[in-house]
Design an enzyme around this catalytic site. Structure first.
Site, PDB file in Angstrom:
ATOM      1  CG  ASP A 364      -1.960   1.044   1.230  1.00  0.00           C
ATOM      2  OD1 ASP A 364      -2.424   1.382   0.120  1.00  0.00           O
ATOM      3  OD2 ASP A 364      -2.329   1.537   2.303  1.00  0.00           O
ATOM      4  CG  ASP A 656      -1.730   1.501   6.934  1.00  0.00           C
ATOM      5  OD1 ASP A 656      -2.404   1.346   5.894  1.00  0.00           O
ATOM      6  OD2 ASP A 656      -1.214   2.591   7.235  1.00  0.00           O
ATOM      7  CG  ASP A 660      -3.956  -2.493   2.946  1.00  0.00           C
ATOM      8  OD1 ASP A 660      -4.122  -2.281   1.740  1.00  0.00           O
ATOM      9  OD2 ASP A 660      -3.498  -1.650   3.729  1.00  0.00           O
TER      10      ASP A 660
END
Length: 912
Positions: A364, A656, A660
Site C-alpha cells: 500500500d 495498514d 488491505d
C-alpha cells in the site's frame, strides 16, 4: 422440517443480497428516506428497538478468541510428528514383545525418549504462537464508540452498536463514523478514508445525488463506517450497519480467504511423507530379507521373528530424524526473537521463512511507503521555486532560499483551522492534514506561529466550501486589518489584480498570470496538491459580501504525502535481492506514479477501472509488467495477488488499512503495520511491523533468507547423519549382527545431533545473502546435488563404523558396539563442521559460530557420560573405552572431514 428450515435460509439470504445491492448515492435524499422508511427527524425509540431486533447490533462478526488448546493441537499436524508417534507406538510394541519377567521401565526407554521429544516440540511451538497471538490482542483498542443520533426528534448519545438503518446521525469534526450513511446535509464536511480506500488526503463531502456505478472512494455523498471526520459537520441517514457496511464486506472477504501453507510447511510435509515411505519400505525389506534367510537356514521361529522386528525398528528409528521438528521449531523461534529486535513481530512460526522466498511485495502507498502526513515540498514565490526539505509533521527542514518568504508562510499558518501539537514525543496535527502541512512549513522557517496568532488575532472568516474552493480570514493588527486568503490557485488568481514580488507590490499582468498557472500545472504534474495564497489590507468597516476581490497574489505552496526517507534504499535493496515491489493504492494515479517514480518503482501504471475491464486470463498475462495500481478496491487487491501467485510468485502484501486485510490473508505472507494498522489488518496478517517502516521488511527478508539457509544446513546435517545410521544398521544386519542398538541411535539423533543442529540454526548470514535471487518456489530443501552429497557422507560413515565393528580387536560384543557407537557419534560431530558452508573450507568457517564449537564440545562431554557413568553404562549397554580406543575412533571419524574438503575442492575447481 429440515427442508423447511433450508428454504427459509435461502429466502432470507436472497432478501439480504437484494438489500445489499441497493444503492443510495445515486438517489435524491427524499427517495432515500422513503426507501429506508424514516424522516429527517430520525426514528422513534420504539421503532429503533424493533429494527435492532430485525437487523442485529451494529458490529462486525468477531472471530473466536485465542484457543490455547487449538494452538497446542496444531503442533501435532506435521507428517514428521506422525512418523515420530508411529515410532513411539512401535517401540512400545517391541517392549511388550521382548518382556520376559514383566515389563520394566528400561524396556520402554525408546518410547519414553520419543514421547519427551513430542511434548517438547509441541510446547515450544505453542509458547511462541500463543505469545504472538497475545501480543496482537494487546495492540487492539478497547474504547467503546458512541454516536449522536436523533431519536424521538431529540439529540441523544447512544452506543454505536445500537444504530439501525433509518437512524439519523449527527457528525462533527473528529468523530469516527459509526455506520455507512447517506448525507442529508453538510457544512464543509471532509473525512479521512485512508483506512478504507487508501486515499491519503481527506475527501470533501457533498449532499447532491451522484451518477451510478461509482467506486467507494468516489461516493462523496456518503460516509463510511470506521472512517474519521476531519473537518466540518453533517447530518446523515444510516444506510447499513454491521456486516452489511463496506468494512463488513471486507470482513467477509477476510473470512472467505483461505490461508495456504507456507513453502517451508509444504517442503517439510513432502519430506515427512518421503521419510514415512522410506521407513516403511526399508523396515519391510529388512524384515522380509531376514525371514527369507531364516527359511533357507534354521527355519522361521518366534525368536527369529522377534529379532527381525527389533532390527526393523532399529532401522525405522535410524531413518527418522527425531530431533528435526524440535530443531526447526527452536530455530524459527530464535529467528522470531531476532526479528522482534528488528521491528517485526511474527504471528506464525513458519512464516519467518516465507519472507526469504518472497519474489514480489505488493505494498500500500499511504502510511507504508509514505508517512500519511502531508508535507510542503515546493513553494513558488518571488518568481522562483523554493524547495523545502524534511517530511512529515516534524517541524524540521531547510529552505533552498529564505529571502522574502515570510508573507506566504504567515498566510498559510493564520488562514488555518488546524493545530500542530507534540504528543508523547510525536508531532500530530489536530484537524485537516493539508492545513497542518502549512503550519509545519511556517514553523520550519523558525516562525513563532502562536505569537503571530496573538498579535494578529482573527476577527472573522469566510469558510471553505467545495463550491467556493477558498477560505478567507480577517485579522486585526497594529497597522489596521488584513485579509488572508488561500484556495485553488486558479480561483485565487481570478480574485487578484496585483502580485507581491520581493516585498514590492506589482501589477498582475497576463504574462505573470500565465507563469503562475504554468507553475501550478508543473507542480500538479508532479502529483503535488497546490494551493494559492493572497492578502489585502481592509478598512475598519468592510462589506463581507464584496470583500473577496482585488487581492494581492503572493505565491503557491505544493504539498504531497512524501515517501519515507529510508524507503528508497529499501526498494533498491529489494531489487538487488531479485524482489519486485508493486504499489497498490486507492489514491489517484498521478500521485501514485509520482511516488513510484521517486522511489524507483518501475513499470506500467493502471487504475482500478482499467483492471476491472481485464479478464483473469488477461491480468495473469500482464501482471508482471505492472508496477503501480491506483484507485483500487479491496477485491482488486485479491485479484492482483492471485494473478501473481498463478505466475509462480511468492507474494508478500504489506498494508495498514481495513482495505488491505483480505489481500493480506490471501498473500503467501501478509505484513501489517503495528502503529497505524487497523485491528482488522493485524488479525489478517502473518507478521506485524512494529515501527510501520517499509525498510524493516528488508531486514525481515534478510532474516528470513538466513533462517532458511540455516534450516537447510541442519536438515542436510540431520538427514546425512541418519542416512549413515540406516546404512550401518542395514548392512550390519546383512553381515549377521546389529552393530548399534535402537537406543544408541535415539541417543545420537537427540542428544548428540540435537545441540549441533541447533547451533547451525544460529549461523551468521553469508555476505552475499541479499544479492542472490529468491529461491525457486518448487526447489526442495534437498536438491539432487545435495542428495548425492548426503549419499557420499552416508557411505563414508557406514564404511568407517562397520569397519571398526568388524575388524577392531575388541574384548566383547559390547566393546565392539561401544566402539561402533562412539565412531558414529564422532563422524556426525565432524560432519556438522563440514556443513557450515557448501563451498568454504572448514578451516575458514570453524570459528565463525561460537555456539557450534560449544555444541560439539557438549556432545562429546555427553558421550563421556554415557561411557563412564555406571547408571548410563547399564541402560545403554556400553563399556568404558581406553585411550587407544579413542585414538582409533577419532582417526576413523576424521575421514569425513577429508571427504568434505575434497568435495569443496571439486566445486572450487569447477567454478575456476
Amino acid at each position: 422440517m429440515a427442508e423447511k428450515k433450508e428454504n427459509k435460509k435461502k429466502i432470507k439470504s436472497k432478501k439480504e443480497n437484494k438489500e445489499n445491492k441497493k444503492t443510495y448515492y445515486d438517489k435524491e435524499i427524499k427517495e432515500v428516506l422513503k426507501e429506508l422508511d424514516t424522516e429527517e427527524e430520525g426514528l422513534s425509540s420504539s421503532e429503533a428497538k424493533k429494527r435492532l431486533e430485525k437487523y442485529g447490533r451494529n458490529k462486525l462478526k468477531e472471530e473466536k478468541g485465542i484457543s490455547g488448546f487449538k494452538i497446542f493441537i496444531e503442533q501435532f499436524k506435521s507428517p514428521l510428528i506422525w512418523v515420530l508417534i508411529a515410532a513411539m507406538l512401535i517401540s512400545i510394541a517391541v517392549a511388550f514383545i521382548e518382556k520376559e519377567n514383566g515389563l520394566r521401565v528400561k524396556d520402554l526407554t525408546d518410547a519414553i525418549v520419543i514421547f519427551v521429544i513430542l511434548v517438547l516440540n509441541a510446547v515450544l511451538g505453542f509458547i511462541q504462537e500463543y505469545k504472538a497471538e497475545k501480543a496482537i490482542e494487546e495492540l487492539k483498542k478497547l474504547a467503546s464508540l458512541k454516536a449522536t443520533v436523533l431519536r424521538d426528534g431529540k439529540e441523544k448519545d447512544v452506543d454505536a452498536e445500537e444504530l439501525v438503518p433509518g437512524d439519523v446521525v449527527l457528525i462533527e469534526t473528529g468523530d469516527r463514523i459509526p455506520a455507512d450513511a447517506r448525507i442529508i446535509e453538510e457544512h464543509e464536511m471532509e473525512t479521512q478514508e485512508a483506512a478504507l480506500t487508501g486515499e491519503s488526503t481527506p475527501v470533501a463531502k457533498e449532499e447532491d445525488k451522484l451518477k451510478s456505478n461509482l467506486a467507494v472512494g468516489d461516493r462523496v455523498n456518503c460516509v463510511f463506517s470506521g472512517t474519521v471526520a476531519t473537518k466540518g459537520r453533517a447530518k446523515a441517514v444510516v444506510m447499513r450497519t454491521g456486516m452489511k457496511t463496506e468494512i463488513g464486506n471486507i470482513a467477509k472477504m477476510i473470512s472467505a480467504a483461505e490461508k495456504e501453507k507456507t513453502p517451508l510447511q509444504k517442503k517439510l510435509a513432502k519430506l515427512g511423507k518421503f521419510l514415512t515411505f522410506l521407513v516403511i519400505g526399508v523396515s519391510i525389506t529388512v524384515f522380509g530379507a531376514g525371514m527369507l534367510r531364516g527359511m533357507f537356514t534354521d527355519g522361521v521361529n518366534f525368536i527369529l521373528v522377534k529379532e527381525m522386528l527389533i532390527a526393523a525398528i532399529a532401522l525405522a528409528v535410524a531413518a527418522i530424524p527425531e530431533g528435526l521438528p524440535a530443531v526447526v521449531t527452536i530455530s524459527l523461534a530464535l529467528g522470531v526473537r531476532r526479528m522482534v529486535s528488528r521491528n517485526a513481530l511474527v504471528r506464525k512460526l513458519p512464516s519467518v521463512e516465507t519472507l526469504g522466498a518472497t519474489t514480489v511485495i505488493c505494498t500500500d502507498k499511504t502510511g507504508t511507503l509514505t508517512h500519511n502526513q502531508m508535507t510542503v515540498k515546493r513553494i513558488f514565490v518571488n518568481d522562483k521555486v523554493v524547495k523545502v526539505e524534511g517530511s512529515g509533521y516534524k517541524p524540521e527542514g531547510h529552505f533552498s532560499d529564505t529571502k522574502n518568504i515570510d508573507k506566504i508562510l504567515e498566510i498559510g499558518a493564520l488562514c488555518n483551522d488546524s493545530k500542530l501539537v507534540k504528543e508523547k514525543k510525536k508531532w500530530e496535527v489536530h484537524g485537516d492534514p493539508t492545513e497542518g502541512a502549512l503550519i509545519v512549513s511556517a514553523k520550519k522557517s523558525g516562525m513563532n506561529v502562536e505569537e503571530i496568532e496573538e498579535k494578529k488575532e482573527r476577527e472573522e472568516e469566510i469558510g471553505f466550501t467545495s463550491e467556493r474552493k477558498r477560505m478567507t480570514t480577517i485579522h486585526s493588527t497594529g497597522n489596521g486589518k488584513v485579509a488572508y486568503m488561500k484556495g485553488a490557485p486558479d480561483v485565487i488568481l481570478d480574485l487578484c489584480n496585483k502580485v507581491l514580488i520581493n516585498g514590492k507590490v506589482k501589477k498582475l499582468t497576463k504574462k505573470r498570470r500565465k507563469k503562475i498557472l504554468d507553475k501550478n500545472e508543473e507542480f500538479a504534474d508532479d502529483a503535488l496538491r497546490v494551493l494559492g495564497f493572497a492578502y489585502k489590507k481592509v478598512g475598519k468597516k468592510y462589506d463581507k459580501k464584496n470583500l473577496e476581490k482585488n487581492f494581492i497574489f503572493v505565491g503557491l505552496q505544493g504539498m504531497i504525502d512524501p515517501p519515507r526517507k529510508e524507503v528508497k534504499d529499501a526498494v533498491k535493496k529489494c531489487r538487488s535481492a531479485g524482489i519486485d515491489v508493486i504499489m497498490v493504492t486507492g489514491d489517484h494515479i498521478s500521485t501514485a506514479k509520482a511516488i513510484g517514480k521517486d522511489l524507483g518503482i518501475e513499470g506500467k501504471s493502471i487504475t482500478g477501472a482499467e483492471l476491472e475491464k481485464m479478464s483473469d486470463k488477461e491480468l495473469k498475462k500482464k501482471v508482471e509488467d505492472i508496477a503501480v495500481y491506483a484507485r483500487v478496491d479491496p477485491k482488486h487487491k485479491i485479484r492482483i495477488v492471485e494473478a501473481l501467485k498463478s505466475r509462480k510468485h511468492i507474494a508478500a502484501m504489506t498494508g495498514d488499512g481495513v482495505n488491505d486485510a483480505p489481500a493480506l490473508k490471501k498473500a503467501d505472507i501478509g505484513i501489517a503495520m503495528g502503529i497505524t494498522g487497523t485491528d482488522v489488518s493485524k488479525e489478517a496478517s502473518d507478521m506485524v511491523l512494529t515501527d510501520d517502516n517499509f525498510a524493516s521488511i528488508v531486514n525481515a527478508v534478510e532474516e528470513g533468507r538466513t533462517i532458511y539457509d540455516n534450516i537447510r544446513k541442519f536438515v542436510m546435517y540431520l538427514l546425512s547423519s541418519n542416512l549413515g545410521e540406516v546404512l550401518v544398521v542395514f548392512f550390519g544386519i546383512l553381515l549377521g549382527k546389529l552393530p548399534i542398538l535402537a537406543l544408541h541411535i535415539l541417543w545420537i539423533n537427540i542428544a548428540t545431533d540435537g545441540l549441533p543442529a541447533l547451533a547451525l540454526g544460529v549461523e551468521p548470514p553469508e555476505k552475499d545473502i541479499m544479492k542472490r535471487k529468491p529461491r525457486k518456489k518448487e526447489e526442495g530443501i534437498v536438491t539432487k546435488k545435495r542428495f548425492y552429497l548426503m549419499m557420499g557422507i552416508g557411505v563414508v560413515m557406514m564404511l568407517g563404523t562397520l569397519g571398526i565393528f568388524k575388524f577392531y580387536p575388541a574384548s566383547s560384543l559390547e566393546h565392539s558396539r561401544t566402539m561402533a557407537f562412539t565412531v558414529l557419534v564422532l563422524f556426525q560431530l565432524f560432519n556438522v563442521l563440514n556443513l557450515q558452508s557448501e563451498e568454504k573450507s572448514v578451516f575458514k568457517t570453524l570459528f565463525m559460530n561460537k555456539w557450534l564449537i560449544g555444541a560439539v564440545l557438549s556432545s562429546v562431554a555427553l558421550q563421556f557420560v554415557i561411557l563412564y557413568v555406571g547408571f548410563f553404562n547399564t541402560v545403554f549397554d556400553t563399556v568404558a573405552l581406553s585411550f587407544v580406543d579413542w585414538i582409533w575412533a577419532v582417526g576413523v571419524a576424521a575421514s569425513i572431514l577429508v571427504f568434505g574438503e575434497l568435495v569443496k575442492l571439486g566445486i572450487w575447481l569447477k567454478k575456476r
